[in-house]
Each structure stands twice: as structure tokens, then as C-alpha cells.
Motif scaffolding. Structure first.
Motif, PDB file in Angstrom:
ATOM      1  N   UNK A  50     -20.629 -22.561   9.409  1.00 41.68           N
ATOM      2  CA  UNK A  50     -21.886 -23.055   9.978  1.00 41.68           C
ATOM      3  C   UNK A  50     -21.828 -22.992  11.499  1.00 41.68           C
ATOM      4  N   UNK A  51     -20.717 -23.457  12.081  1.00 39.90           N
ATOM      5  CA  UNK A  51     -20.583 -23.416  13.537  1.00 39.90           C
ATOM      6  C   UNK A  51     -20.559 -21.977  14.047  1.00 39.90           C
ATOM      7  N   UNK A  52     -19.894 -21.085  13.306  1.00 39.30           N
ATOM      8  CA  UNK A  52     -19.814 -19.691  13.727  1.00 39.30           C
ATOM      9  C   UNK A  52     -21.196 -19.048  13.737  1.00 39.30           C
ATOM     10  N   UNK A  53     -22.023 -19.353  12.739  1.00 39.88           N
ATOM     11  CA  UNK A  53     -23.337 -18.740  12.629  1.00 39.88           C
ATOM     12  C   UNK A  53     -24.332 -19.306  13.627  1.00 39.88           C
ATOM     13  N   UNK A  54     -24.249 -20.639  13.891  1.00 44.57           N
ATOM     14  CA  UNK A  54     -25.322 -21.296  14.640  1.00 44.57           C
ATOM     15  C   UNK A  54     -24.855 -22.030  15.894  1.00 44.57           C
ATOM     16  N   UNK A  55     -23.568 -22.200  16.071  1.00 44.38           N
ATOM     17  CA  UNK A  55     -23.043 -22.774  17.300  1.00 44.38           C
ATOM     18  C   UNK A  55     -23.056 -24.281  17.380  1.00 44.38           C
ATOM     19  N   UNK A  56     -24.146 -24.901  16.952  1.00 43.22           N
ATOM     20  CA  UNK A  56     -24.289 -26.343  17.041  1.00 43.22           C
ATOM     21  C   UNK A  56     -25.378 -26.784  16.073  1.00 43.22           C
ATOM     22  N   UNK A  57     -25.497 -28.093  15.906  1.00 40.49           N
ATOM     23  CA  UNK A  57     -26.564 -28.610  15.042  1.00 40.49           C
ATOM     24  C   UNK A  57     -27.933 -28.219  15.578  1.00 40.49           C
ATOM     25  N   UNK A  58     -28.094 -28.304  16.903  1.00 41.89           N
ATOM     26  CA  UNK A  58     -29.377 -27.922  17.467  1.00 41.89           C
ATOM     27  C   UNK A  58     -29.623 -26.430  17.354  1.00 41.89           C
ATOM     28  N   UNK A  59     -28.566 -25.614  17.446  1.00 41.51           N
ATOM     29  CA  UNK A  59     -28.722 -24.183  17.220  1.00 41.51           C
ATOM     30  C   UNK A  59     -29.193 -23.892  15.812  1.00 41.51           C
ATOM     31  N   UNK A  60     -28.695 -24.673  14.858  1.00 38.47           N
ATOM     32  CA  UNK A  60     -29.127 -24.530  13.469  1.00 38.47           C
ATOM     33  C   UNK A  60     -30.597 -24.907  13.321  1.00 38.47           C
ATOM     34  N   UNK A  61     -30.999 -26.025  13.930  1.00 38.74           N
ATOM     35  CA  UNK A  61     -32.389 -26.455  13.840  1.00 38.74           C
ATOM     36  C   UNK A  61     -33.313 -25.428  14.495  1.00 38.74           C
ATOM     37  N   UNK A  62     -32.851 -24.887  15.615  1.00 39.07           N
ATOM     38  CA  UNK A  62     -33.642 -23.873  16.313  1.00 39.07           C
ATOM     39  C   UNK A  62     -33.835 -22.638  15.424  1.00 39.07           C
ATOM     40  N   UNK A  63     -32.763 -22.190  14.779  1.00 44.30           N
ATOM     41  CA  UNK A  63     -32.853 -21.012  13.920  1.00 44.30           C
ATOM     42  C   UNK A  63     -33.801 -21.250  12.757  1.00 44.30           C
ATOM     43  N   UNK A  64     -33.746 -22.450  12.183  1.00 48.18           N
ATOM     44  CA  UNK A  64     -34.617 -22.772  11.059  1.00 48.18           C
ATOM     45  C   UNK A  64     -36.074 -22.790  11.505  1.00 48.18           C
ATOM     46  N   UNK A  65     -36.345 -23.403  12.651  1.00 52.18           N
ATOM     47  CA  UNK A  65     -37.722 -23.473  13.129  1.00 52.18           C
ATOM     48  C   UNK A  65     -38.247 -22.094  13.481  1.00 52.18           C
ATOM     49  N   UNK A  66     -37.387 -21.264  14.063  1.00 50.80           N
ATOM     50  CA  UNK A  66     -37.807 -19.908  14.409  1.00 50.80           C
ATOM     51  C   UNK A  66     -38.119 -19.104  13.145  1.00 50.80           C
ATOM     52  N   UNK A  67     -37.327 -19.331  12.096  1.00 51.24           N
ATOM     53  CA  UNK A  67     -37.596 -18.615  10.848  1.00 51.24           C
ATOM     54  C   UNK A  67     -38.920 -19.053  10.249  1.00 51.24           C
ATOM     55  N   UNK A  68     -39.212 -20.341  10.362  1.00 57.08           N
ATOM     56  CA  UNK A  68     -40.477 -20.840   9.829  1.00 57.08           C
ATOM     57  C   UNK A  68     -41.668 -20.312  10.611  1.00 57.08           C
ATOM     58  N   UNK A  69     -41.470 -20.030  11.892  1.00 54.60           N
ATOM     59  CA  UNK A  69     -42.574 -19.561  12.738  1.00 54.60           C
ATOM     60  C   UNK A  69     -42.754 -18.053  12.699  1.00 54.60           C
ATOM     61  N   UNK A  70     -41.784 -17.326  12.163  1.00 52.60           N
ATOM     62  CA  UNK A  70     -41.846 -15.865  12.243  1.00 52.60           C
ATOM     63  C   UNK A  70     -43.025 -15.331  11.435  1.00 52.60           C
ATOM     64  N   UNK A  71     -43.383 -15.986  10.338  1.00 58.90           N
ATOM     65  CA  UNK A  71     -44.510 -15.514   9.532  1.00 58.90           C
ATOM     66  C   UNK A  71     -45.809 -15.593  10.331  1.00 58.90           C
ATOM     67  N   UNK A  72     -45.963 -16.660  11.111  1.00 60.69           N
ATOM     68  CA  UNK A  72     -47.159 -16.783  11.936  1.00 60.69           C
ATOM     69  C   UNK A  72     -47.195 -15.685  12.992  1.00 60.69           C
ATOM     70  N   UNK A  73     -46.049 -15.449  13.621  1.00 66.10           N
ATOM     71  CA  UNK A  73     -46.010 -14.390  14.640  1.00 66.10           C
ATOM     72  C   UNK A  73     -46.344 -13.032  14.037  1.00 66.10           C
ATOM     73  N   UNK A  74     -45.814 -12.735  12.858  1.00 67.00           N
ATOM     74  CA  UNK A  74     -46.094 -11.459  12.211  1.00 67.00           C
ATOM     75  C   UNK A  74     -47.566 -11.352  11.836  1.00 67.00           C
ATOM     76  N   UNK A  75     -48.161 -12.480  11.415  1.00 65.01           N
ATOM     77  CA  UNK A  75     -49.581 -12.476  11.085  1.00 65.01           C
ATOM     78  C   UNK A  75     -50.428 -12.174  12.311  1.00 65.01           C
ATOM     79  N   UNK A  76     -49.981 -12.689  13.465  1.00 66.90           N
ATOM     80  CA  UNK A  76     -50.710 -12.471  14.714  1.00 66.90           C
ATOM     81  C   UNK A  76     -50.597 -11.020  15.169  1.00 66.90           C
ATOM     82  N   UNK A  77     -49.409 -10.448  15.066  1.00 66.32           N
ATOM     83  CA  UNK A  77     -49.191  -9.109  15.609  1.00 66.32           C
ATOM     84  C   UNK A  77     -49.572  -7.990  14.644  1.00 66.32           C
ATOM     85  N   UNK A  78     -49.383  -8.230  13.337  1.00 66.81           N
ATOM     86  CA  UNK A  78     -49.564  -7.142  12.369  1.00 66.81           C
ATOM     87  C   UNK A  78     -50.444  -7.490  11.180  1.00 66.81           C
ATOM     88  N   UNK A  79     -50.880  -8.732  11.082  1.00 67.06           N
ATOM     89  CA  UNK A  79     -51.632  -9.153   9.912  1.00 67.06           C
ATOM     90  C   UNK A  79     -53.118  -8.854  10.027  1.00 67.06           C
TER      91      UNK A  79
END
Length: 210
Positions: A50-79
Motif C-alpha cells: 500500500x505504501x509503495x503504491x500510494x506513498x501515504x494515507x493521503x496519497x491513497x485518498x487522492x488516488x481514489x478521489x481522482x479515480x472517481x472524478x475521471x469519469x466526469x473528466x472523460x464525459x467533458x472531453x469525449x462524451x
């Protein structure tokens, strides 16, 4: 070559398992109460992974939030419109703000944790201004561009900060926590519609600023 592919597949599988475990934990605990040890145990991987992949707890939270937002970004750019290209700036702006309100409503705890982290950090990640979540720049840029297209006489950049910042306001987040997503989205629509429909400012030489 086969071994390299297997390692990549393992890495993708571990990442997905870690994010899914984090999502499950977030359904029962606020972000600040979740430890890397808990995530590792729930995902069935070692804490070091977990630490190797995300660095810290906040890095993990950031990655999760970014993944949740990627669908919206794709909808904006290509949807399809009205979120995606093809609709008028007005319709795209209103559709995007509706989508952002919905995203914030579903992820209040994560956004609050990320905003708190960047506010208290000595040096915010990616040189972002204090208090901004990881994808604030994209949201701000998109809203600014749509506002400028509709009302070039206004300071689109500053107005975009006001609109996006409102969704980080503690009282607004409290309304979303109570399930008043439709009320928040409707009020934001009323505000933006009034702004777009207002007569242009008297100073025709005052361009919108980024």
C-alpha cells in the motif's frame, strides 16, 4: 516478457483491490479514521504494498478521489452533449455544475480530507494553492472557459473560483450531508442562470481574466 506482464497484471490487481478496500472502509469510517494497516488487511496485501503504491494515507485518498472524478473528466472531453462537446456553452456549464454537485455529494468526506491536507501542508502538492483538491485546476479551467464564452465581459476566472469554492463551503457540505443535493444544485443553477442572463457590464474594455 511473460513474467513482466504477470507483474504488471499483479500490480493492476493490487491497486484495484486497495482502492476497493478503501471504498468499503469509507462507507463506515471517515477518511481520518482509516489507517494504511486497515486498508492493507482489507485488501489482502502487505502494508508495504500500500505504501509503495500510494506513498501515504493521503496519497491513497487522492488516488481514489481522482479515480472517481475521471469519469466526469472523460464525459467533458469525449462524451456526448450537454456535458461533452457539441452543446452551447450555457448548457454545458449548467450540466457540468450539476455533475460536480453530484460528485461532491457522493464524496464529501474525501474532498474534505483532501482540502484539509492541502490547507495544512507546508508545501501543497503540485504547487497548487492551499485548500484546492487534486482536480480543482481542471474544474476551474472548464468553468472559466464556458463562462468566458458566454459572458466575455466578466472576470470568468474569478467567478469560476467563487462557484467551485462554494461547493467546499462547510454549510453547503452540511446540506449535502442531509441529502439536499437537488436543493444545492437547483440554487447553483439559479445563481448561474441569473449571472448569464444579466446585462453586460458597462465597461466594455474590462476583459475576463484567467
Amino acid at each position: 516478457m511473460a513474467e513482466a506482464r504477470r507483474e504488471r497484471a499483479d500490480a493492476v490487481r493490487n491497486r484495484r483491490a486497495i482502492l476497493l478496500a478503501t471504498e468499503e472502509l469509507l462507507a463506515h469510517h471517515p477518511p481520518e479514521k482509516i489507517s494504511m494497516e486497515q486498508v492493507a488487511a482489507a485488501a489482502g496485501v502487505g502494508k508495504g504494498t500500500v505504501f509503495h503504491r500510494f506513498g501515504s494515507r493521503m496519497g491513497l485518498m487522492r488516488a481514489l478521489m481522482e479515480e472517481r472524478a475521471v469519469a466526469l473528466r472523460e464525459a467533458v472531453t469525449d462524451g456526448p452533449p450537454p456535458l461533452g462537446p457539441g452543446a452551447a456553452p450555457r448548457e454545458r456549464l449548467l450540466a457540468f455544475l450539476d455533475a460536480v454537485v453530484e460528485l461532491v455529494a457522493r464524496n464529501k468526506g474525501l474532498l474534505a480530507a483532501l482540502c484539509h491536507a492541502t490547507t495544512t501542508a507546508q508545501r501543497p502538492a503540485d504547487d497548487a494553492p492551499r485548500g484546492e483538491h487534486p482536480f480543482h485546476a481542471f474544474w476551474h479551467g472548464h468553468v472559466s472557459a464556458l463562462l468566458a464564452a458566454q459572458r466575455p465581459d466578466l472576470d470568468a476566472g474569478l467567478l469560476a473560483h467563487f462557484l467551485i469554492g462554494a461547493l467546499q463551503n462547510e454549510r453547503v457540505l452540511r446540506l449535502l450531508e442531509r441529502g439536499e443535493t437537488a436543493h444545492v444544485a437547483g440554487t447553483l443553477r439559479t445563481l448561474v442562470t441569473g449571472l448569464l442572463d444579466a446585462a453586460p457590464t458597462a465597461d466594455e474594455n474590462a476583459p475576463g481574466r484567467p
